[in-house]
Design an enzyme around this catalytic site. Structure first.
Site, PDB file in Angstrom:
ATOM      1  N   ASP A 155       4.249   0.655  11.768  1.00 27.37           N
ATOM      2  CA  ASP A 155       3.015  -0.012  11.457  1.00 27.37           C
ATOM      3  C   ASP A 155       3.012  -1.230  11.703  1.00 27.37           C
ATOM      4  O   ASP A 155       1.686  -2.022  11.405  1.00 27.37           O
ATOM      5  CB  ASP A 155       3.026   0.041   9.807  1.00 27.37           C
ATOM      6  N   LYS A 181       0.681  -1.199  -0.090  1.00 32.09           N
ATOM      7  CA  LYS A 181       0.051  -0.039  -0.138  1.00 32.09           C
ATOM      8  C   LYS A 181       0.945   1.323   0.105  1.00 32.09           C
ATOM      9  O   LYS A 181       0.709   2.304  -0.771  1.00 32.09           O
ATOM     10  CB  LYS A 181      -1.027   0.164   1.153  1.00 32.09           C
ATOM     11  N   CYS A 185      -4.991  13.011  11.811  1.00 31.53           N
ATOM     12  CA  CYS A 185      -5.731  11.831  11.569  1.00 31.53           C
ATOM     13  C   CYS A 185      -5.635  11.074  13.195  1.00 31.53           C
ATOM     14  O   CYS A 185      -5.372  11.512  13.810  1.00 31.53           O
ATOM     15  CB  CYS A 185      -5.226  10.729  10.613  1.00 31.53           C
TER      16      CYS A 185
HETATM   17  C1  EPZ Z   1       4.184   7.051   6.212  1.00 35.29           C
HETATM   18  O1  EPZ Z   1       3.344   8.006   6.647  1.00 35.29           O
HETATM   19  C2  EPZ Z   1       3.231   5.723   5.734  1.00 35.29           C
HETATM   20  N1  EPZ Z   1       2.070   6.280   5.009  1.00 35.29           N
HETATM   21  C3  EPZ Z   1       2.593   5.512   7.337  1.00 35.29           C
HETATM   22  O2  EPZ Z   1       1.767   4.253   7.031  1.00 35.29           O
HETATM   23  C4  EPZ Z   1       3.779   5.242   8.326  1.00 35.29           C
HETATM   24  O3  EPZ Z   1       3.458   4.937   9.540  1.00 35.29           O
HETATM   25  C5  EPZ Z   1       4.764   6.282   8.273  1.00 35.29           C
HETATM   26  O4  EPZ Z   1       5.205   6.412   6.858  1.00 35.29           O
HETATM   27  C6  EPZ Z   1       5.908   5.902   9.161  1.00 35.29           C
HETATM   28  O5  EPZ Z   1       6.827   5.047   8.566  1.00 35.29           O
HETATM   29  C7  EPZ Z   1       2.265   6.174   3.631  1.00 35.29           C
HETATM   30  O6  EPZ Z   1       3.375   5.730   3.273  1.00 35.29           O
HETATM   31  C8  EPZ Z   1       1.217   6.488   2.855  1.00 35.29           C
HETATM   32  P1  EPZ Z   1       6.133  10.299   8.115  1.00 35.29           P
HETATM   33  P2  EPZ Z   1       3.980   9.629   6.586  1.00 35.29           P
HETATM   34  O7  EPZ Z   1       6.251  11.771   7.368  1.00 35.29           O
HETATM   35  O8  EPZ Z   1       4.980   9.606   5.400  1.00 35.29           O
HETATM   36  C9  EPZ Z   1       6.650  13.564  11.649  1.00 35.29           C
HETATM   37  C10 EPZ Z   1      -0.263   3.200   7.688  1.00 35.29           C
HETATM   38  O9  EPZ Z   1      -0.517   2.519   8.668  1.00 35.29           O
HETATM   39  N2  EPZ Z   1       6.588  14.513  10.557  1.00 35.29           N
HETATM   40  O10 EPZ Z   1       7.465   9.355   7.931  1.00 35.29           O
HETATM   41  O11 EPZ Z   1       2.905  10.445   6.780  1.00 35.29           O
HETATM   42  C11 EPZ Z   1       5.283  12.750  11.732  1.00 35.29           C
HETATM   43  O12 EPZ Z   1       4.417  13.595  12.552  1.00 35.29           O
HETATM   44  C12 EPZ Z   1       0.540   4.270   7.677  1.00 35.29           C
HETATM   45  O13 EPZ Z   1       0.130   2.377   6.473  1.00 35.29           O
HETATM   46  C13 EPZ Z   1       6.778  15.912  10.716  1.00 35.29           C
HETATM   47  O14 EPZ Z   1       6.965  16.370  11.897  1.00 35.29           O
HETATM   48  O15 EPZ Z   1       5.053   9.356   7.919  1.00 35.29           O
HETATM   49  C14 EPZ Z   1       5.846  11.524  12.556  1.00 35.29           C
HETATM   50  O16 EPZ Z   1       5.808  11.578  13.964  1.00 35.29           O
HETATM   51  C15 EPZ Z   1       0.067   5.062   8.929  1.00 35.29           C
HETATM   52  N3  EPZ Z   1       6.643  16.678   9.644  1.00 35.29           N
HETATM   53  C16 EPZ Z   1       7.069  11.238  11.744  1.00 35.29           C
HETATM   54  O17 EPZ Z   1       7.580  12.669  11.283  1.00 35.29           O
HETATM   55  C17 EPZ Z   1       6.313  16.454   8.287  1.00 35.29           C
HETATM   56  O18 EPZ Z   1       6.261  17.336   7.430  1.00 35.29           O
HETATM   57  C18 EPZ Z   1       7.154  10.397  10.638  1.00 35.29           C
HETATM   58  O19 EPZ Z   1       6.118  10.679   9.753  1.00 35.29           O
HETATM   59  C19 EPZ Z   1       6.338  15.067   7.973  1.00 35.29           C
HETATM   60  C20 EPZ Z   1       6.347  14.067   9.115  1.00 35.29           C
END
Ligand code: EPZ
Length: 419
Positions: free
Chosen positions: A306, A22, A116
Protein backbone atom coordinates in the site's frame (compact mmCIF):
# COMPACT_ATOMS: atom_id res chain seq x y z
CA UNK A 1 -17.01 14.43 -9.65
CA UNK A 2 -14.64 16.31 -7.37
CA UNK A 3 -11.14 17.08 -8.51
CA UNK A 4 -8.09 18.22 -6.58
CA UNK A 5 -5.88 21.07 -7.84
CA UNK A 6 -2.28 21.40 -6.68
CA UNK A 7 0.33 24.02 -7.47
CA UNK A 8 3.66 22.38 -6.72
CA UNK A 9 6.92 23.66 -5.31
CA UNK A 10 5.95 24.45 -1.71
CA UNK A 11 8.00 22.88 1.10
CA UNK A 12 5.74 21.29 3.73
CA UNK A 13 6.27 22.34 7.31
CA UNK A 14 4.20 21.75 10.43
CA UNK A 15 2.16 19.02 12.10
CA UNK A 16 -0.14 16.49 10.39
CA UNK A 17 -2.53 14.50 12.60
CA UNK A 18 -2.58 10.85 11.54
CA UNK A 19 -6.09 9.34 11.58
CA UNK A 20 -7.20 5.90 12.73
CA UNK A 21 -6.30 3.14 10.28
CA UNK A 22 -8.74 2.38 7.47
CA UNK A 23 -7.56 -1.22 7.28
CA UNK A 24 -8.00 -1.66 11.02
CA UNK A 25 -11.48 -0.12 11.34
CA UNK A 26 -12.80 -2.15 8.37
CA UNK A 27 -12.01 -5.33 10.32
CA UNK A 28 -12.98 -4.00 13.77
CA UNK A 29 -16.49 -3.00 12.69
CA UNK A 30 -17.58 -6.52 11.60
CA UNK A 31 -16.30 -7.80 14.98
CA UNK A 32 -19.44 -6.17 16.44
CA UNK A 33 -21.40 -9.02 14.79
CA UNK A 34 -19.73 -11.39 17.28
CA UNK A 35 -21.05 -9.65 20.38
CA UNK A 36 -21.07 -6.21 21.89
CA UNK A 37 -22.05 -3.48 22.04
CA UNK A 38 -18.73 -2.37 20.58
CA UNK A 39 -17.60 1.25 20.78
CA UNK A 40 -14.72 2.27 18.52
CA UNK A 41 -12.77 5.49 19.04
CA UNK A 42 -10.35 7.38 16.80
CA UNK A 43 -12.49 6.28 13.84
CA UNK A 44 -11.46 7.94 10.55
CA UNK A 45 -14.24 9.69 8.61
CA UNK A 46 -13.93 7.76 5.32
CA UNK A 47 -16.27 6.66 2.56
CA UNK A 48 -15.36 3.03 3.29
CA UNK A 49 -16.40 3.46 6.95
CA UNK A 50 -19.79 4.75 5.77
CA UNK A 51 -20.12 1.75 3.44
CA UNK A 52 -19.27 -0.71 6.22
CA UNK A 53 -21.76 1.08 8.53
CA UNK A 54 -24.47 0.67 5.89
CA UNK A 55 -23.58 -3.00 5.49
CA UNK A 56 -23.82 -3.69 9.24
CA UNK A 57 -27.07 -1.69 9.47
CA UNK A 58 -28.67 -3.80 6.74
CA UNK A 59 -27.64 -6.87 8.75
CA UNK A 60 -29.81 -5.37 11.53
CA UNK A 61 -27.18 -3.86 13.82
CA UNK A 62 -27.65 -0.39 15.35
CA UNK A 63 -24.77 1.80 14.12
CA UNK A 64 -24.23 5.30 15.53
CA UNK A 65 -21.40 7.26 13.96
CA UNK A 66 -20.46 10.46 15.77
CA UNK A 67 -18.12 11.97 13.17
CA UNK A 68 -17.11 14.96 15.26
CA UNK A 69 -16.18 12.73 18.20
CA UNK A 70 -14.64 10.16 15.81
CA UNK A 71 -16.69 7.49 17.60
CA UNK A 72 -18.68 4.54 16.28
CA UNK A 73 -21.10 2.67 18.57
CA UNK A 74 -22.38 -0.63 17.19
CA UNK A 75 -24.87 -2.87 18.98
CA UNK A 76 -27.80 -5.22 18.58
CA UNK A 77 -28.14 -8.55 16.85
CA UNK A 78 -28.16 -9.46 13.17
CA UNK A 79 -31.61 -10.12 11.72
CA UNK A 80 -30.45 -10.45 8.11
CA UNK A 81 -27.56 -12.80 7.32
CA UNK A 82 -27.04 -11.72 3.71
CA UNK A 83 -24.41 -9.26 2.47
CA UNK A 84 -25.74 -8.04 -0.89
CA UNK A 85 -23.77 -7.71 -4.14
CA UNK A 86 -24.48 -3.96 -4.53
CA UNK A 87 -22.57 -3.24 -1.31
CA UNK A 88 -19.90 -5.93 -1.51
CA UNK A 89 -18.90 -4.97 -5.08
CA UNK A 90 -18.18 -1.40 -3.88
CA UNK A 91 -15.98 -2.48 -1.02
CA UNK A 92 -14.20 -5.84 -0.91
CA UNK A 93 -13.66 -5.60 2.84
CA UNK A 94 -17.38 -6.41 3.12
CA UNK A 95 -16.33 -10.06 2.89
CA UNK A 96 -15.11 -9.68 6.51
CA UNK A 97 -18.69 -10.14 7.76
CA UNK A 98 -18.53 -13.78 6.63
CA UNK A 99 -16.52 -15.18 9.55
CA UNK A 100 -18.42 -13.38 12.32
CA UNK A 101 -21.89 -14.15 10.87
CA UNK A 102 -20.97 -17.82 10.52
CA UNK A 103 -19.49 -18.04 14.03
CA UNK A 104 -22.33 -16.25 15.83
CA UNK A 105 -25.39 -17.20 13.73
CA UNK A 106 -24.28 -20.42 12.06
CA UNK A 107 -25.05 -19.17 8.55
CA UNK A 108 -24.06 -16.44 6.12
CA UNK A 109 -24.83 -15.55 2.50
CA UNK A 110 -22.21 -13.11 1.25
CA UNK A 111 -21.76 -11.93 -2.31
CA UNK A 112 -18.46 -12.92 -3.88
CA UNK A 113 -16.47 -9.67 -3.88
CA UNK A 114 -15.29 -9.86 -7.46
CA UNK A 115 -11.99 -8.35 -8.55
CA UNK A 116 -10.90 -4.75 -8.37
CA UNK A 117 -8.53 -2.44 -10.22
CA UNK A 118 -5.38 -3.85 -8.64
CA UNK A 119 -6.08 -7.53 -9.06
CA UNK A 120 -8.43 -10.52 -9.10
CA UNK A 121 -8.42 -10.58 -5.30
CA UNK A 122 -9.66 -14.18 -4.76
CA UNK A 123 -11.10 -15.27 -1.40
CA UNK A 124 -10.25 -18.96 -1.69
CA UNK A 125 -8.06 -18.85 1.43
CA UNK A 126 -10.93 -17.38 3.46
CA UNK A 127 -13.29 -20.18 2.33
CA UNK A 128 -10.82 -23.02 2.85
CA UNK A 129 -10.09 -21.80 6.39
CA UNK A 130 -13.81 -21.66 7.27
CA UNK A 131 -14.27 -25.18 5.88
CA UNK A 132 -11.38 -26.32 8.10
CA UNK A 133 -13.41 -24.97 11.04
CA UNK A 134 -16.26 -27.27 10.00
CA UNK A 135 -18.33 -24.98 7.77
CA UNK A 136 -19.86 -26.11 4.50
CA UNK A 137 -19.29 -23.51 1.80
CA UNK A 138 -21.04 -23.44 -1.57
CA UNK A 139 -21.01 -20.85 -4.36
CA UNK A 140 -24.41 -20.14 -5.84
CA UNK A 141 -25.42 -17.33 -8.20
CA UNK A 142 -22.36 -15.26 -7.27
CA UNK A 143 -22.94 -15.70 -3.55
CA UNK A 144 -20.99 -17.57 -0.89
CA UNK A 145 -23.45 -19.77 1.04
CA UNK A 146 -21.77 -20.83 4.29
CA UNK A 147 -23.24 -22.95 7.05
CA UNK A 148 -21.75 -24.08 10.37
CA UNK A 149 -22.46 -27.60 11.71
CA UNK A 150 -25.43 -27.84 14.13
CA UNK A 151 -23.07 -27.78 17.11
CA UNK A 152 -21.24 -24.73 15.75
CA UNK A 153 -17.75 -24.29 14.31
CA UNK A 154 -14.96 -26.41 15.76
CA UNK A 155 -11.34 -25.36 16.30
CA UNK A 156 -8.70 -26.61 13.85
CA UNK A 157 -5.10 -26.06 12.76
CA UNK A 158 -5.03 -23.80 9.70
CA UNK A 159 -1.85 -23.27 7.69
CA UNK A 160 -2.01 -20.45 5.10
CA UNK A 161 0.13 -21.10 1.98
CA UNK A 162 0.45 -17.35 1.42
CA UNK A 163 0.07 -14.51 3.88
CA UNK A 164 -3.42 -13.01 3.62
CA UNK A 165 -4.59 -10.11 5.79
CA UNK A 166 -8.29 -10.63 5.09
CA UNK A 167 -8.20 -14.42 5.38
CA UNK A 168 -6.39 -14.11 8.73
CA UNK A 169 -9.05 -11.66 9.92
CA UNK A 170 -12.03 -13.75 8.79
CA UNK A 171 -10.51 -16.88 10.33
CA UNK A 172 -9.76 -15.10 13.62
CA UNK A 173 -13.30 -13.79 13.88
CA UNK A 174 -14.71 -17.25 13.18
CA UNK A 175 -12.35 -19.04 15.57
CA UNK A 176 -13.05 -16.89 18.65
CA UNK A 177 -16.50 -18.53 19.02
CA UNK A 178 -15.52 -21.98 17.66
CA UNK A 179 -15.47 -24.95 20.01
CA UNK A 180 -11.91 -25.71 21.22
CA UNK A 181 -8.50 -24.61 19.99
CA UNK A 182 -7.64 -23.03 16.64
CA UNK A 183 -4.08 -22.49 15.47
CA UNK A 184 -3.47 -20.14 12.54
CA UNK A 185 -0.03 -20.72 11.00
CA UNK A 186 1.53 -18.19 8.57
CA UNK A 187 -0.94 -15.60 9.87
CA UNK A 188 -0.58 -12.03 8.62
CA UNK A 189 1.37 -9.83 11.05
CA UNK A 190 0.14 -6.41 9.91
CA UNK A 191 -0.48 -4.02 12.85
CA UNK A 192 -4.16 -4.03 11.89
CA UNK A 193 -4.31 -7.75 12.77
CA UNK A 194 -2.77 -7.04 16.17
CA UNK A 195 -5.35 -4.27 16.65
CA UNK A 196 -8.19 -6.69 15.82
CA UNK A 197 -6.78 -9.26 18.29
CA UNK A 198 -6.60 -6.63 21.05
CA UNK A 199 -10.20 -5.59 20.40
CA UNK A 200 -11.46 -9.19 20.32
CA UNK A 201 -9.62 -9.90 23.59
CA UNK A 202 -11.28 -6.84 25.15
CA UNK A 203 -14.61 -8.40 24.10
CA UNK A 204 -13.62 -11.62 25.91
CA UNK A 205 -11.78 -13.63 23.24
CA UNK A 206 -8.78 -15.78 24.23
CA UNK A 207 -5.91 -15.30 21.75
CA UNK A 208 -2.20 -16.05 22.15
CA UNK A 209 0.72 -15.18 19.87
CA UNK A 210 -0.67 -11.72 19.10
CA UNK A 211 1.69 -9.90 16.71
CA UNK A 212 3.29 -13.12 15.49
CA UNK A 213 2.63 -15.33 12.45
CA UNK A 214 1.27 -18.13 14.67
CA UNK A 215 -2.01 -17.28 16.45
CA UNK A 216 -3.65 -19.63 18.96
CA UNK A 217 -7.33 -19.06 19.70
CA UNK A 218 -9.33 -20.78 22.45
CA UNK A 219 -13.01 -20.55 21.61
CA UNK A 220 -15.40 -18.97 24.13
CA UNK A 221 -19.18 -19.14 24.28
CA UNK A 222 -19.86 -15.47 23.66
CA UNK A 223 -18.21 -12.08 23.37
CA UNK A 224 -19.34 -9.05 25.32
CA UNK A 225 -19.17 -5.27 25.29
CA UNK A 226 -15.92 -3.38 24.75
CA UNK A 227 -14.47 0.00 23.85
CA UNK A 228 -11.43 0.06 21.58
CA UNK A 229 -9.30 2.86 20.10
CA UNK A 230 -8.41 2.29 16.45
CA UNK A 231 -4.66 2.12 15.82
CA UNK A 232 -3.07 4.98 13.84
CA UNK A 233 -2.94 4.51 10.08
CA UNK A 234 0.62 3.47 9.17
CA UNK A 235 -0.09 3.87 5.44
CA UNK A 236 -1.39 7.40 5.88
CA UNK A 237 1.70 8.12 8.00
CA UNK A 238 3.99 6.68 5.33
CA UNK A 239 2.14 8.65 2.66
CA UNK A 240 2.66 11.95 4.48
CA UNK A 241 6.29 11.02 5.17
CA UNK A 242 6.69 10.81 1.38
CA UNK A 243 4.93 14.19 1.05
CA UNK A 244 7.45 15.79 3.42
CA UNK A 245 10.32 14.07 1.61
CA UNK A 246 9.21 14.94 -1.94
CA UNK A 247 8.82 18.64 -1.06
CA UNK A 248 12.02 18.85 0.98
CA UNK A 249 10.08 19.82 4.07
CA UNK A 250 9.89 18.98 7.75
CA UNK A 251 6.68 17.51 9.19
CA UNK A 252 5.61 16.02 12.54
CA UNK A 253 3.31 13.05 11.95
CA UNK A 254 1.19 13.18 15.09
CA UNK A 255 0.28 9.71 16.42
CA UNK A 256 2.48 7.80 13.96
CA UNK A 257 4.51 4.82 15.23
CA UNK A 258 7.97 3.93 13.92
CA UNK A 259 7.50 0.19 14.57
CA UNK A 260 4.35 0.19 12.44
CA UNK A 261 6.21 1.50 9.38
CA UNK A 262 8.24 -1.73 9.17
CA UNK A 263 10.64 -1.73 6.22
CA UNK A 264 9.14 1.53 4.93
CA UNK A 265 11.17 3.41 7.55
CA UNK A 266 14.43 1.67 6.59
CA UNK A 267 13.90 2.25 2.88
CA UNK A 268 12.94 5.92 3.29
CA UNK A 269 16.03 6.48 5.45
CA UNK A 270 18.21 4.79 2.81
CA UNK A 271 16.71 7.17 0.24
CA UNK A 272 17.82 10.15 2.34
CA UNK A 273 14.72 10.85 4.42
CA UNK A 274 15.25 11.67 8.10
CA UNK A 275 12.77 9.91 10.42
CA UNK A 276 13.06 10.49 14.16
CA UNK A 277 10.78 9.35 16.94
CA UNK A 278 9.18 12.15 18.91
CA UNK A 279 6.94 11.95 22.02
CA UNK A 280 4.04 13.03 19.79
CA UNK A 281 4.82 10.78 16.83
CA UNK A 282 7.39 10.83 14.04
CA UNK A 283 9.43 13.81 12.78
CA UNK A 284 10.19 13.49 9.05
CA UNK A 285 12.71 15.73 7.27
CA UNK A 286 14.56 15.78 3.98
CA UNK A 287 17.53 18.07 4.21
CA UNK A 288 19.79 16.84 1.40
CA UNK A 289 19.22 15.07 -1.90
CA UNK A 290 17.06 12.00 -2.42
CA UNK A 291 18.69 8.97 -4.02
CA UNK A 292 17.21 5.92 -5.71
CA UNK A 293 16.72 2.79 -3.60
CA UNK A 294 15.56 -0.62 -4.80
CA UNK A 295 12.52 -2.08 -3.02
CA UNK A 296 10.27 -5.13 -3.16
CA UNK A 297 6.83 -5.19 -1.52
CA UNK A 298 6.29 -7.91 1.09
CA UNK A 299 3.83 -8.69 3.88
CA UNK A 300 4.49 -6.85 7.15
CA UNK A 301 7.11 -6.15 8.46
CA UNK A 302 8.30 -5.95 4.83
CA UNK A 303 7.70 -2.94 2.60
CA UNK A 304 3.91 -2.45 2.40
CA UNK A 305 2.31 -2.87 -1.02
CA UNK A 306 0.00 0.00 0.00
CA UNK A 307 3.09 2.26 0.02
CA UNK A 308 4.43 1.20 -3.40
CA UNK A 309 2.75 3.88 -5.50
CA UNK A 310 3.68 6.65 -3.07
CA UNK A 311 7.32 5.50 -2.99
CA UNK A 312 7.41 5.41 -6.79
CA UNK A 313 6.33 9.06 -6.91
CA UNK A 314 9.14 9.90 -4.49
CA UNK A 315 11.72 7.94 -6.49
CA UNK A 316 10.65 9.73 -9.69
CA UNK A 317 12.50 12.83 -8.43
CA UNK A 318 15.41 11.06 -6.70
CA UNK A 319 18.99 11.00 -8.05
CA UNK A 320 19.73 7.73 -9.77
CA UNK A 321 17.49 4.75 -10.37
CA UNK A 322 15.13 2.65 -8.27
CA UNK A 323 13.91 -0.86 -9.05
CA UNK A 324 10.45 -1.36 -7.55
CA UNK A 325 9.02 -4.89 -7.50
CA UNK A 326 5.36 -5.49 -6.58
CA UNK A 327 4.98 -9.03 -5.25
CA UNK A 328 1.51 -8.86 -3.68
CA UNK A 329 -0.89 -7.75 -6.42
CA UNK A 330 -0.74 -8.41 -10.14
CA UNK A 331 -1.87 -5.02 -11.44
CA UNK A 332 -0.64 -2.33 -9.12
CA UNK A 333 1.25 -0.08 -11.55
CA UNK A 334 -1.71 1.98 -12.82
CA UNK A 335 -0.11 5.14 -11.44
CA UNK A 336 2.79 4.69 -13.92
CA UNK A 337 1.08 6.09 -17.06
CA UNK A 338 -0.15 9.09 -15.06
CA UNK A 339 3.30 9.77 -13.56
CA UNK A 340 4.73 9.54 -17.11
CA UNK A 341 2.35 12.34 -18.12
CA UNK A 342 4.06 14.45 -15.44
CA UNK A 343 7.49 13.80 -16.88
CA UNK A 344 8.58 10.84 -14.77
CA UNK A 345 10.91 8.30 -16.42
CA UNK A 346 9.53 4.86 -15.55
CA UNK A 347 9.39 1.59 -17.40
CA UNK A 348 8.03 -1.72 -16.21
CA UNK A 349 7.82 -5.32 -17.27
CA UNK A 350 5.66 -7.68 -15.24
CA UNK A 351 6.10 -7.10 -11.52
CA UNK A 352 9.16 -4.84 -11.71
CA UNK A 353 9.40 -1.17 -12.58
CA UNK A 354 12.58 0.82 -13.09
CA UNK A 355 12.34 4.46 -12.11
CA UNK A 356 15.03 6.87 -13.34
CA UNK A 357 14.86 10.04 -11.30
CA UNK A 358 14.37 13.38 -13.06
CA UNK A 359 15.26 16.81 -11.67
CA UNK A 360 11.74 18.14 -11.98
CA UNK A 361 8.23 16.87 -12.71
CA UNK A 362 5.73 19.09 -14.52
CA UNK A 363 2.13 19.52 -13.47
CA UNK A 364 -0.62 18.03 -15.66
CA UNK A 365 -4.22 16.85 -15.54
CA UNK A 366 -4.09 13.19 -14.36
CA UNK A 367 -6.56 10.43 -13.60
CA UNK A 368 -6.92 8.59 -10.30
CA UNK A 369 -7.53 4.87 -10.75
CA UNK A 370 -7.33 3.36 -7.27
CA UNK A 371 -6.80 4.59 -3.76
CA UNK A 372 -3.03 4.53 -3.47
CA UNK A 373 -2.39 5.47 -7.11
CA UNK A 374 -4.53 8.58 -6.49
CA UNK A 375 -2.45 9.75 -3.59
CA UNK A 376 0.81 9.08 -5.45
CA UNK A 377 -0.38 11.61 -8.06
CA UNK A 378 -0.98 14.16 -5.33
CA UNK A 379 2.55 13.59 -4.04
CA UNK A 380 3.93 14.10 -7.55
CA UNK A 381 1.83 17.25 -7.88
CA UNK A 382 3.28 18.66 -4.65
CA UNK A 383 6.76 18.50 -6.19
CA UNK A 384 5.87 19.30 -9.80
CA UNK A 385 6.35 22.66 -11.47
CA UNK A 386 3.00 24.24 -12.26
CA UNK A 387 -0.51 22.95 -11.78
CA UNK A 388 -1.75 19.38 -11.40
CA UNK A 389 -5.41 18.43 -11.49
CA UNK A 390 -6.23 14.99 -10.11
CA UNK A 391 -9.57 13.69 -11.45
CA UNK A 392 -11.87 11.06 -9.90
CA UNK A 393 -10.80 11.77 -6.33
CA UNK A 394 -13.64 9.60 -5.01
CA UNK A 395 -10.98 6.89 -5.01
CA UNK A 396 -9.04 9.03 -2.57
CA UNK A 397 -11.94 9.69 -0.23
CA UNK A 398 -12.28 5.97 0.39
CA UNK A 399 -9.06 5.87 2.34
CA UNK A 400 -7.80 9.35 3.18
CA UNK A 401 -9.60 11.68 5.53
CA UNK A 402 -9.61 15.31 4.23
CA UNK A 403 -6.21 14.83 2.59
CA UNK A 404 -6.23 18.26 0.94
CA UNK A 405 -7.00 19.98 4.27
CA UNK A 406 -4.21 18.13 6.07
CA UNK A 407 -1.69 19.04 3.35
CA UNK A 408 -2.87 22.66 3.04
CA UNK A 409 -2.42 23.05 6.80
CA UNK A 410 1.31 22.39 6.40
CA UNK A 411 1.80 24.75 3.46
CA UNK A 412 0.74 22.88 0.32
CA UNK A 413 -1.08 24.91 -2.32
CA UNK A 414 -3.91 22.39 -2.76
CA UNK A 415 -7.67 22.67 -3.00
CA UNK A 416 -10.70 20.53 -3.84
CA UNK A 417 -12.76 21.61 -6.87
CA UNK A 418 -16.35 20.53 -6.20
CA UNK A 419 -18.61 19.00 -8.86
C1 EPZ B 1 -5.70 -6.05 2.71
O1 EPZ B 1 -6.35 -6.57 1.55
C2 EPZ B 1 -5.83 -4.54 2.63
N1 EPZ B 1 -7.23 -4.15 2.66
C3 EPZ B 1 -5.16 -4.04 1.35
O2 EPZ B 1 -5.22 -2.62 1.38
C4 EPZ B 1 -3.69 -4.46 1.37
O3 EPZ B 1 -3.09 -4.06 0.16
C5 EPZ B 1 -3.60 -5.98 1.51
O4 EPZ B 1 -4.31 -6.39 2.71
C6 EPZ B 1 -2.16 -6.44 1.64
O5 EPZ B 1 -1.55 -5.82 2.74
C7 EPZ B 1 -7.88 -4.12 3.85
O6 EPZ B 1 -7.32 -4.42 4.90
C8 EPZ B 1 -9.31 -3.67 3.83
P1 EPZ B 1 -4.55 -10.08 1.21
P2 EPZ B 1 -6.62 -8.16 1.44
O7 EPZ B 1 -5.59 -11.09 1.45
O8 EPZ B 1 -6.91 -8.71 2.77
C9 EPZ B 1 -3.90 -13.20 -2.32
C10 EPZ B 1 -5.57 -0.48 0.51
O9 EPZ B 1 -5.09 0.17 -0.42
N2 EPZ B 1 -5.08 -13.89 -1.77
O10 EPZ B 1 -3.47 -9.88 2.24
O11 EPZ B 1 -7.61 -8.35 0.36
C11 EPZ B 1 -4.28 -11.84 -2.91
O12 EPZ B 1 -4.70 -11.99 -4.27
C12 EPZ B 1 -5.94 -1.93 0.33
O13 EPZ B 1 -5.79 -0.02 1.67
C13 EPZ B 1 -5.45 -15.13 -2.30
O14 EPZ B 1 -4.82 -15.62 -3.24
O15 EPZ B 1 -5.20 -8.66 0.92
C14 EPZ B 1 -2.98 -11.09 -2.82
O16 EPZ B 1 -2.16 -11.44 -3.91
C15 EPZ B 1 -5.60 -2.43 -1.07
N3 EPZ B 1 -6.52 -15.76 -1.79
C16 EPZ B 1 -2.35 -11.62 -1.53
O17 EPZ B 1 -3.03 -12.86 -1.25
C17 EPZ B 1 -7.26 -15.25 -0.75
O18 EPZ B 1 -8.22 -15.90 -0.31
C18 EPZ B 1 -2.51 -10.72 -0.34
O19 EPZ B 1 -3.88 -10.40 -0.23
C19 EPZ B 1 -6.87 -14.00 -0.22
C20 EPZ B 1 -5.78 -13.34 -0.74
Amino acid sequence: MDRIRIRGGRRLSGTIPVSGAKNAVLALMPAALLGGPLTLENVPDLADVATMSALLAQHGLAVEHDRAARRLAIGGAATNLEAPYDIVRKMRASVLVLGPLLARYGRARVSMPGGCAIGTRPVDLHLKALEALGATVELEAGYIEARAPDGGLRGAKIIFPVVSVGATENTLMAAVLAEGETEIVNAAREPEIEDLCLCLMRMGAVIEGVGTDRLRVTGVRELGAATHRVVADRIEAGTFACAAAITGGEVLLEGARLDHLGAVARVLREAGVGIQEDPRGLRVTRLNGLHGVDVQTDPFPGFATDMQAQFMALMSVAEGASMITETIFENRFMHVPELLRMGARINYHGASAIVRGVPQLSGAPVMATDLRASVSLILAGLAAQGETIVNRVYHLDRGYERVEEKLAAVGAEIERLRG
